[in-house]
Design a protein around this motif. Structure first.
Motif, PDB file in Angstrom:
ATOM      1  N   SER A  99       0.834  -1.193   0.000  1.00 30.58           N
ATOM      2  CA  SER A  99       0.000   0.000   0.000  1.00 30.58           C
ATOM      3  C   SER A  99       0.871   1.247   0.000  1.00 30.58           C
ATOM      4  N   LEU A 100       0.309   2.355  -0.485  1.00 30.61           N
ATOM      5  CA  LEU A 100       0.967   3.650  -0.390  1.00 30.61           C
ATOM      6  C   LEU A 100       0.405   4.465   0.763  1.00 30.61           C
ATOM      7  N   ILE A 101      -0.421   3.812   1.586  1.00 26.47           N
ATOM      8  CA  ILE A 101      -0.960   4.456   2.782  1.00 26.47           C
ATOM      9  C   ILE A 101      -0.277   3.824   3.983  1.00 26.47           C
ATOM     10  N   PRO A 102       0.630   4.537   4.660  1.00 25.49           N
ATOM     11  CA  PRO A 102       1.341   3.947   5.793  1.00 25.49           C
ATOM     12  C   PRO A 102       0.391   3.673   6.947  1.00 25.49           C
ATOM     13  N   SER A 103       0.711   2.609   7.720  1.00 24.98           N
ATOM     14  CA  SER A 103      -0.101   2.299   8.882  1.00 24.98           C
ATOM     15  C   SER A 103       0.233   3.208  10.056  1.00 24.98           C
ATOM     16  N   ARG A 104       1.442   3.746  10.094  1.00 30.77           N
ATOM     17  CA  ARG A 104       1.854   4.734  11.097  1.00 30.77           C
ATOM     18  C   ARG A 104       2.822   5.711  10.435  1.00 30.77           C
ATOM     19  N   GLN A 105       2.842   6.934  10.943  1.00 29.21           N
ATOM     20  CA  GLN A 105       3.714   7.933  10.345  1.00 29.21           C
ATOM     21  C   GLN A 105       4.081   8.986  11.398  1.00 29.21           C
ATOM     22  N   ARG A 106       5.223   9.648  11.174  1.00 27.27           N
ATOM     23  CA  ARG A 106       5.662  10.733  12.042  1.00 27.27           C
ATOM     24  C   ARG A 106       6.474  11.716  11.194  1.00 27.27           C
ATOM     25  N   VAL A 107       6.293  13.011  11.447  1.00 23.69           N
ATOM     26  CA  VAL A 107       7.067  14.044  10.750  1.00 23.69           C
ATOM     27  C   VAL A 107       7.855  14.828  11.786  1.00 23.69           C
ATOM     28  N   ASP A 108       9.173  14.831  11.627  1.00 26.26           N
ATOM     29  CA  ASP A 108      10.046  15.680  12.437  1.00 26.26           C
ATOM     30  C   ASP A 108      10.339  16.932  11.615  1.00 26.26           C
ATOM     31  N   PRO A 109       9.805  18.106  12.010  1.00 25.34           N
ATOM     32  CA  PRO A 109       9.949  19.317  11.163  1.00 25.34           C
ATOM     33  C   PRO A 109      11.391  19.730  10.941  1.00 25.34           C
ATOM     34  N   ILE A 110      12.254  19.549  11.978  1.00 27.44           N
ATOM     35  CA  ILE A 110      13.656  19.922  11.783  1.00 27.44           C
ATOM     36  C   ILE A 110      14.519  19.099  12.729  1.00 27.44           C
ATOM     37  N   LEU A 111      15.529  18.474  12.139  1.00 24.28           N
ATOM     38  CA  LEU A 111      16.552  17.767  12.897  1.00 24.28           C
ATOM     39  C   LEU A 111      17.896  18.412  12.550  1.00 24.28           C
ATOM     40  N   SER A 112      18.707  18.604  13.554  1.00 21.25           N
ATOM     41  CA  SER A 112      19.943  19.366  13.371  1.00 21.25           C
ATOM     42  C   SER A 112      20.951  18.589  12.539  1.00 21.25           C
ATOM     43  N   ALA A 113      21.960  19.308  12.032  1.00 19.27           N
ATOM     44  CA  ALA A 113      23.059  18.666  11.303  1.00 19.27           C
ATOM     45  C   ALA A 113      23.751  17.672  12.228  1.00 19.27           C
ATOM     46  N   GLY A 114      24.254  16.601  11.644  1.00 17.88           N
ATOM     47  CA  GLY A 114      24.888  15.554  12.432  1.00 17.88           C
ATOM     48  C   GLY A 114      23.921  14.516  12.969  1.00 17.88           C
ATOM     49  N   THR A 115      22.671  14.538  12.492  1.00 16.02           N
ATOM     50  CA  THR A 115      21.648  13.579  12.949  1.00 16.02           C
ATOM     51  C   THR A 115      21.748  12.281  12.165  1.00 16.02           C
ATOM     52  N   SER A 116      21.568  11.169  12.864  1.00 14.34           N
ATOM     53  CA  SER A 116      21.460   9.863  12.212  1.00 14.34           C
ATOM     54  C   SER A 116      19.986   9.551  12.009  1.00 14.34           C
ATOM     55  N   ILE A 117      19.602   9.193  10.793  1.00 16.50           N
ATOM     56  CA  ILE A 117      18.206   8.882  10.457  1.00 16.50           C
ATOM     57  C   ILE A 117      17.982   7.401  10.731  1.00 16.50           C
ATOM     58  N   GLN A 118      17.210   7.085  11.760  1.00 15.29           N
ATOM     59  CA  GLN A 118      17.031   5.679  12.130  1.00 15.29           C
ATOM     60  C   GLN A 118      15.776   5.508  12.962  1.00 15.29           C
ATOM     61  N   LEU A 119      15.314   4.247  13.029  1.00 11.79           N
ATOM     62  CA  LEU A 119      14.176   3.883  13.887  1.00 11.79           C
ATOM     63  C   LEU A 119      14.305   2.413  14.270  1.00 11.79           C
ATOM     64  N   THR A 120      14.203   2.124  15.569  1.00 12.18           N
ATOM     65  CA  THR A 120      14.196   0.752  16.067  1.00 12.18           C
ATOM     66  C   THR A 120      12.768   0.368  16.412  1.00 12.18           C
ATOM     67  N   GLN A 121      12.327  -0.790  15.930  1.00 16.49           N
ATOM     68  CA  GLN A 121      10.960  -1.244  16.167  1.00 16.49           C
ATOM     69  C   GLN A 121      10.972  -2.625  16.811  1.00 16.49           C
ATOM     70  N   GLY A 122      10.167  -2.780  17.867  1.00 18.60           N
ATOM     71  CA  GLY A 122       9.941  -4.091  18.462  1.00 18.60           C
ATOM     72  C   GLY A 122       8.725  -4.748  17.836  1.00 18.60           C
ATOM     73  N   PHE A 123       8.639  -6.083  17.916  1.00 17.49           N
ATOM     74  CA  PHE A 123       7.564  -6.827  17.246  1.00 17.49           C
ATOM     75  C   PHE A 123       6.772  -7.625  18.272  1.00 17.49           C
ATOM     76  N   ALA A 124       5.443  -7.553  18.157  1.00 17.28           N
ATOM     77  CA  ALA A 124       4.552  -8.286  19.061  1.00 17.28           C
ATOM     78  C   ALA A 124       3.695  -9.291  18.335  1.00 17.28           C
ATOM     79  N   ALA A 125       3.802  -9.345  17.017  1.00 16.21           N
ATOM     80  CA  ALA A 125       2.973 -10.277  16.250  1.00 16.21           C
ATOM     81  C   ALA A 125       3.699 -10.635  14.965  1.00 16.21           C
ATOM     82  N   GLU A 126       3.280 -11.757  14.379  1.00 13.12           N
ATOM     83  CA  GLU A 126       3.832 -12.171  13.096  1.00 13.12           C
ATOM     84  C   GLU A 126       3.449 -11.156  12.016  1.00 13.12           C
TER      85      GLU A 126
END
Length: 637
Positions: free
Chosen positions: A578-605
């Motif tokens: 799908s092109l409709i995400p199930s969850r989303q977040r917008v960070d309006p501004i992240l400073s220089a030197g930022t690492s773009i990453q996300l860690t997700q835990g899983f509770a279901a198959e």
């Protein structure tokens, strides 16, 4: 669980010694009589057989008997095997349950369970057991015959006598007699019965008769007669009656036997009481599921008796049916009551008016819930409930809401704005909402000669892309525009006005515009200091049986940003196509030197993916990082 040290020699023998296995003679049997004879060439009556399973022996199923005799004419041994209604003789264990119920099974691991002989008595009709013997010997006196049931230790000796009935005027030629069927109830325990009722019907056909049909007629408490379900062409047969299909109360049984010559016999009727305590069903008959209401309506609720009579408990005054209307959040926005009235035998209906088109209601999705309290014939109560989804629609003149979230302005658009840059690696992210539905989105790239770059030609018509949506409420939509810039029509490098239009189902529109620059230059395709694609690392595995194989994982774009950035993080949980995400977040501004990453835990198959859209707030370059997928499964138990 008991320890192995508690196993005694009898149980070990019963468990391990083939001599005590079913069919090898752990059971003895005795009978209430030792002779069987006919009356007018008919076998009538029953013989009671007592089966005893030895202490420590396993349970045994008895389902057949073998008769052995010597033919008086040929002096040869004859055998016939007869199937009888199956029953289970419990294992040689005694417990509290067996005190009141001879057929109860005992669990060796339960307290107070001991070894003991177990005995069950069964009445078997002589016609069922000796019918084949009579057919082979229509006229004998004191014929010795042995009867051995399967899985028993001993054979029972009988003497069998039969005398052909004659009409007295044709030289002793046998005359066919009408059948005299019998009914045997096999189900043990006290009435009323529930579940399946086992009944054996013996036709007691004359030895010279040919069976046409053997019928078990069933009459329920309402007087309905069923004489087609339980039929057979065998002289003796067993039927299993599902009592839950009949209303509680008396069930009257009668056996009917028919011969090919037209003779008919009927048994005496037997009446048993049945009770399957079951709640009535509840259903919303109108409005139809997923229908659209455009004005006041009536909710029609029906209650249908299953097998048990019921009454409804008043909930508000004399009203006994409640209607709750919930909005898309699950909150109750309207409650109404009504009273159910009898429309036919066992069927009640309530008609409750509702109006969801007032000014306090918007065009939206709702759920109607009907509920009631039923008191059954045995005094127990049941809570009844059912739901149906509906939609409402009023005349709508409000346009949908629309925001273009990525790319975004990174300088003041009212004072010489710097244009966001779209390349082959770019994507757009939009938010739209409507109280009816967002039917579609349209993207236009419009070229203006006044702002066109040198060498850029401006076609008379914009470059247009239509995106069907058909979703109500708030949606987030991602559009991979970079993959289409090189398609036909080809979008030339240069300056454009990006126009996004949102449509609703009533033709209302909302338009948002922003200046953008299309560039295929390498410098405009990458975010400084970030890799060209995202990866998955820091995967935490779990190999324990029955657990999810992966506990967590990290999606990361290697590197750190050289300039401040705007980041949209998009999660796809089992929605990868799908092109409709199930969850989303917008960070309006992240400073220089930022690492773009996300860690997700899983509770279901499932299949999981994290994407990023990153916009450099100095250069305006917008880059789409589609993340790899990770498959989470459960380890084998």
């Amino acid at each position: 669980m008991k320890k192995a040290a508690l196993l005694t020699l009898p149980l070990l023998i019963a468990s391990c010694n083939p001599s005590s296995a079913p069919g090898s003679g752990s059971v003895t049997v005795s009978s209430s009589k030792a002779s069987v004879s006919t009356t007018n060439n008919q076998l009538t009556g029953n013989t009671t057989y007592t089966f005893t399973n030895k202490a420590g022996a396993r349970e045994v199923t008895i389902n057949s008997a073998t008769l052995t005799w010597t033919d008086p004419t040929s002096n040869t041994t004859k055998t016939e095997t007869v199937n009888i209604p199956a029953f289970t003789l419990p294992a040689g264990l005694s417990c509290a349950a067996a005190t009141s119920n001879p057929t109860a099974s005992c669990n060796f691991n339960d307290p107070a369970t001991t070894f003991a002989d177990r005995t069950i008595s069964r009445a078997i009709s002589d016609a069922e057991l000796f019918g084949k013997l009579l057919s082979s010997n229509p006229s004998v006196t004191n014929l010795p015959v042995n009867v051995q049931f399967n899985s028993t230790q001993n054979a029972l000796p009988f003497t069998f006598s039969s005398a052909a009935r004659t009409d007295g005027g044709d030289g002793g030629k046998p005359s066919e007699a009408a059948p005299k069927p019998l009914i045997t109830i096999n189900t043990t325990g006290s009435q009323p019965y529930s579940g399946n009722l086992s009944v054996t019907v013996s036709g007691n056909f004359d030895a010279t008769s040919k069976v046409k049909s053997l019928i078990l007629e069933v009459r329920d408490s309402r007087g309905n007669i069923d004489n087609t379900t339980f039929t057979s062409v065998n002289p003796t047969t067993s039927f299993s009656i599902d009592t839950s299909k009949y209303p509680d109360g008396p069930l009257t049984l009668k056996a009917i036997a028919l011969t090919d010559t037209g003779l008919r016999g009927e048994s005496a009727t037997q009446t048993v009481q049945i009770q399957n305590v079951s709640a009535p069903t509840i259903a919303i008959l109108s409005p139809d599921a997923n229908s659209t209401l455009t004005g006041p309506s009536v909710v029609r609720v029906q209650f249908r008796q299953s097998t048990t009579a019921f009454t409804l408990t008043p909930l508000s005054g004399a009203n006994d049916v409640r209607i709750d209307v919930r909005d898309f959040r699950g909150q109750v926005v309207k409650t109404a009551f009504g009273k159910a009235s009898r429309v036919s035998e066992g069927i009640y209906e309530a008609f409750i008016p509702i109006d969801l088109i007032g000014p306090e209601f918007s065009s939206n999705a709702y759920t109607i819930t009907a509920s009631a309290q039923a008191t059954l014939a045995d005094g127990s109560t049941r809570t009844l409930g059912t739901t149906t989804p509906i939609n409402t629609r009023v005349n709508d003149t409000k346009p949908p809401a629309l925001n273009v979230l990525m790319p975004a302005y990174f300088t003041d658009p009212f004072s010489n704005p710097t244009r966001p840059v779209l390349s082959r690696n770019s994507a757009l992210m939009m938010q739209a909402s409507d109280d009816v539905e967002v039917s579609s989105l349209r993207l236009d790239f419009t070229c203006d000669q006044a702002t066109a770059l040198p060498g850029q030609s401006c076609p008379s018509a914009p470059y247009t892309y239509n995106i069907p949506v058909n979703v109500r409420g708030i949606i987030y939509r991602v559009f991979q525009i970079g993959a289409l810039l090189d398609a036909q029509p080809f979008v030339q490098n240069g300056n454009y006005t990006l126009r996004v239009t949102a449509f609703d189902g009533d033709g209302n529109t909302n338009i948002q515009e922003m200046p953008v620059r299309v560039s295929r230059a390498a410098v405009d395709s990458e975010i400084a200091n970030l890799a060209s694609r995202s990866v998955i690392d820091n995967i935490v595995y779990d190999t324990r049986p029955g657990e999810l194989n992966i506990v967590s994982a990290r999606w990361v774009v290697p590197g750190t940003t050289a300039n401040p950035v705007r980041v949209a993080t998009l999660a796809y949980d089992n929605t990868s196509g799908s092109l409709i995400p199930s969850r989303q977040r917008v960070d309006p501004i992240l400073s220089a030197g930022t690492s773009i990453q996300l860690t997700q835990g899983f509770a279901a198959e499932g299949i999981y993916r994290i994407d990023f859209i990153v916009e450099d707030l100095v250069t305006g370059v917008t880059r789409y990082y589609e993340g790899p997928e990770i498959v989470v499964k459960r380890n084998a138990s």
